[in-house]
Write an enzyme that holds these catalytic residues in place. Sequence first.
Site, PDB file in Angstrom:
ATOM      1  N   THR A  19       0.885  -1.340   0.116  1.00  0.00           N
ATOM      2  CA  THR A  19      -0.045   0.043   0.050  1.00  0.00           C
ATOM      3  C   THR A  19       1.040   1.212   0.105  1.00  0.00           C
ATOM      4  OG1 THR A  19      -1.768   0.906   1.052  1.00  0.00           O
ATOM      5  CG2 THR A  19      -0.333  -0.044   2.756  1.00  0.00           C
ATOM      6  N   LYS A  36       3.718   1.263  -3.827  1.00  0.00           N
ATOM      7  CA  LYS A  36       3.311   0.641  -4.948  1.00  0.00           C
ATOM      8  C   LYS A  36       4.268   0.658  -6.091  1.00  0.00           C
ATOM      9  CE  LYS A  36      -1.688   0.582  -3.621  1.00  0.00           C
ATOM     10  NZ  LYS A  36      -2.904   1.024  -3.969  1.00  0.00           N
ATOM     11  N   GLY A  83      -1.434   6.760  -7.670  1.00  0.00           N
ATOM     12  CA  GLY A  83      -1.367   5.180  -7.757  1.00  0.00           C
ATOM     13  C   GLY A  83      -2.715   4.376  -8.111  1.00  0.00           C
ATOM     14  N   ASP A 101      -6.407  -3.430  -7.842  1.00  0.00           N
ATOM     15  CA  ASP A 101      -7.113  -2.457  -7.731  1.00  0.00           C
ATOM     16  C   ASP A 101      -8.414  -2.262  -8.504  1.00  0.00           C
ATOM     17  OD1 ASP A 101      -6.025  -1.747  -5.088  1.00  0.00           O
ATOM     18  OD2 ASP A 101      -4.529  -0.166  -6.021  1.00  0.00           O
TER      19      ASP A 101
HETATM   20  P1  NDP Z   1      -1.746   8.821  -4.326  1.00  0.00           P
HETATM   21  O1  NDP Z   1      -1.137   9.421  -3.220  1.00  0.00           O
HETATM   22  O2  NDP Z   1      -0.738   8.337  -5.358  1.00  0.00           O
HETATM   23  O3  NDP Z   1      -2.429  10.108  -5.071  1.00  0.00           O
HETATM   24  C1  NDP Z   1      -3.100  11.173  -4.312  1.00  0.00           C
HETATM   25  C2  NDP Z   1      -4.121  11.764  -5.584  1.00  0.00           C
HETATM   26  O4  NDP Z   1      -5.016  12.768  -4.918  1.00  0.00           O
HETATM   27  C3  NDP Z   1      -3.245  12.624  -6.336  1.00  0.00           C
HETATM   28  O5  NDP Z   1      -4.132  12.676  -7.766  1.00  0.00           O
HETATM   29  C4  NDP Z   1      -3.336  13.793  -5.898  1.00  0.00           C
HETATM   30  O6  NDP Z   1      -2.997  14.926  -6.940  1.00  0.00           O
HETATM   31  C5  NDP Z   1      -4.782  14.157  -5.112  1.00  0.00           C
HETATM   32  N1  NDP Z   1      -4.674  14.919  -4.411  1.00  0.00           N
HETATM   33  C6  NDP Z   1      -4.209  14.818  -3.196  1.00  0.00           C
HETATM   34  N2  NDP Z   1      -4.550  15.976  -2.404  1.00  0.00           N
HETATM   35  C7  NDP Z   1      -5.364  16.815  -3.219  1.00  0.00           C
HETATM   36  C8  NDP Z   1      -5.959  18.104  -2.917  1.00  0.00           C
HETATM   37  N3  NDP Z   1      -5.650  18.784  -1.732  1.00  0.00           N
HETATM   38  N4  NDP Z   1      -6.600  18.584  -3.996  1.00  0.00           N
HETATM   39  C9  NDP Z   1      -6.829  17.835  -5.369  1.00  0.00           C
HETATM   40  N5  NDP Z   1      -6.198  16.623  -5.407  1.00  0.00           N
HETATM   41  C10 NDP Z   1      -5.362  16.021  -4.444  1.00  0.00           C
HETATM   42  O7  NDP Z   1      -2.712   8.048  -3.532  1.00  0.00           O
HETATM   43  P2  NDP Z   1      -3.583   6.761  -4.309  1.00  0.00           P
HETATM   44  O8  NDP Z   1      -3.798   7.104  -5.629  1.00  0.00           O
HETATM   45  O9  NDP Z   1      -2.745   5.630  -3.841  1.00  0.00           O
HETATM   46  O10 NDP Z   1      -4.783   6.729  -3.201  1.00  0.00           O
HETATM   47  C11 NDP Z   1      -5.925   7.736  -3.524  1.00  0.00           C
HETATM   48  C12 NDP Z   1      -6.908   7.474  -2.496  1.00  0.00           C
HETATM   49  O11 NDP Z   1      -7.631   6.242  -2.740  1.00  0.00           O
HETATM   50  C13 NDP Z   1      -6.386   7.431  -1.063  1.00  0.00           C
HETATM   51  O12 NDP Z   1      -6.912   8.243  -0.141  1.00  0.00           O
HETATM   52  C14 NDP Z   1      -6.439   5.931  -0.825  1.00  0.00           C
HETATM   53  O13 NDP Z   1      -6.484   5.541   0.476  1.00  0.00           O
HETATM   54  C15 NDP Z   1      -7.562   5.442  -1.624  1.00  0.00           C
HETATM   55  N6  NDP Z   1      -7.552   3.941  -1.967  1.00  0.00           N
HETATM   56  C16 NDP Z   1      -8.548   3.096  -1.664  1.00  0.00           C
HETATM   57  C17 NDP Z   1      -8.614   1.897  -1.996  1.00  0.00           C
HETATM   58  C18 NDP Z   1      -9.399   0.898  -1.792  1.00  0.00           C
HETATM   59  O14 NDP Z   1      -9.408  -0.301  -2.119  1.00  0.00           O
HETATM   60  N7  NDP Z   1     -10.675   1.322  -1.461  1.00  0.00           N
HETATM   61  C19 NDP Z   1      -7.389   1.256  -2.758  1.00  0.00           C
HETATM   62  C20 NDP Z   1      -6.481   2.332  -3.229  1.00  0.00           C
HETATM   63  C21 NDP Z   1      -6.420   3.663  -2.607  1.00  0.00           C
HETATM   64  P3  NDP Z   1      -1.555  15.415  -7.315  1.00  0.00           P
HETATM   65  O15 NDP Z   1      -1.210  14.655  -8.426  1.00  0.00           O
HETATM   66  O16 NDP Z   1      -1.788  16.940  -7.719  1.00  0.00           O
HETATM   67  O17 NDP Z   1      -0.757  15.373  -6.294  1.00  0.00           O
END
Ligand code: NDP
Length: 282
Positions: A63, A67, A131, A103
């Site tokens: 996680t 990843k 991710g 996922d």
């Molecule tokens: P990452 O850290 O890889 O990506 C985060 C994403 O959120 C990026 O697109 C980032 O944009 C965006 N972001 C963060 N803060 C802000 C903000 N203030 N305003 C707008 N956009 C924002 O995390 P993951 O992709 O791995 O996970 C994303 C969410 O999904 C997490 O909260 C995680 O817990 C959840 N998740 C749930 C799963 C499930 O099985 N239910 C599986 C995997 C994840 P930027 O690129 O600009 O930083």
Amino acid sequence: MSAPRYAVFGQPVIHSQSPWIQTAFGKAQGIDVDYRAIEAAPEQFAAALEAFAADGGVGANVTLPLKEAAFSLCTTTTSRAQRAGAVNTLLRKGAAWHGDNTDGIGLVRDLTGRNSLDLRGRRVLLLGAGGAARGVAPALLDAGILELVVVNRSPDRADALADAMGEPGRAVSRYWDDLRNEGDFELIVNATSLGRDPGASFNLPLSLVNSMTTAVDLNYGEAAIPFLAWARAAGCRNSFDGLGMLVEQAAESFQQWHGMRPETDPVYAELRERAATLVTGD
Ligand code: NDP
């Protein structure tokens, strides 16, 4: 020889529901599963994974924030892991790791199975390009959607995600601020972690929603509240959180390690009962 071991690696990993879910699947299948949470900083991850393998580790979930690192530590990977550029499931093969990303299939199973959505021909808006978004995008395309529009706070990452799909006619990136010109969508997926921020709110035009729109947040617990509140206020027909995806992606991992598919409904029902107390993650 010691019993095979399984684990989830992450940082922080304390809130992960994976040990509970995998143990529950094992109990239901009559398998005594040894599955633990292992905290590892990115710079320690490769060594921690080797130590785990030396100690009988044969399968692992990965996680945040590991990843992409997991992907680079694998000798072989599935094509869906390659399209995502990220691995959440590791399987020991001989002296090497094989990597997969469950996922996307987890989300699609939750949408089409548990929630009876037909994804074919749908316009889908994907918020986020991290991710999780990279994991779910290929699976949504494979499920037969009409078009995937990706927006992200950092637009270059949305561009990279859309490009990586290799289907310029179906997967496109747009600026968040231009969304009011994008028309409406039958499915809106929040794959950002914005909802974790204190006082978070979603600034999205109401014109995105039509009478059929479903909104799904990959987050759950408190982190899902801001997006689901927007979805209800905007008049989405259905809205739900990421608990179903969490259970389905775990079932896919379990099947790869143990060769049998667990029943997901009982585990989902138990998690749903305590959903409000869970901290989002996977
Ligand atoms: P990452 O850290 O890889 O990506 C985060 C994403 O959120 C990026 O697109 C980032 O944009 C965006 N972001 C963060 N803060 C802000 C903000 N203030 N305003 C707008 N956009 C924002 O995390 P993951 O992709 O791995 O996970 C994303 C969410 O999904 C997490 O909260 C995680 O817990 C959840 N998740 C749930 C799963 C499930 O099985 N239910 C599986 C995997 C994840 P930027 O690129 O600009 O930083």
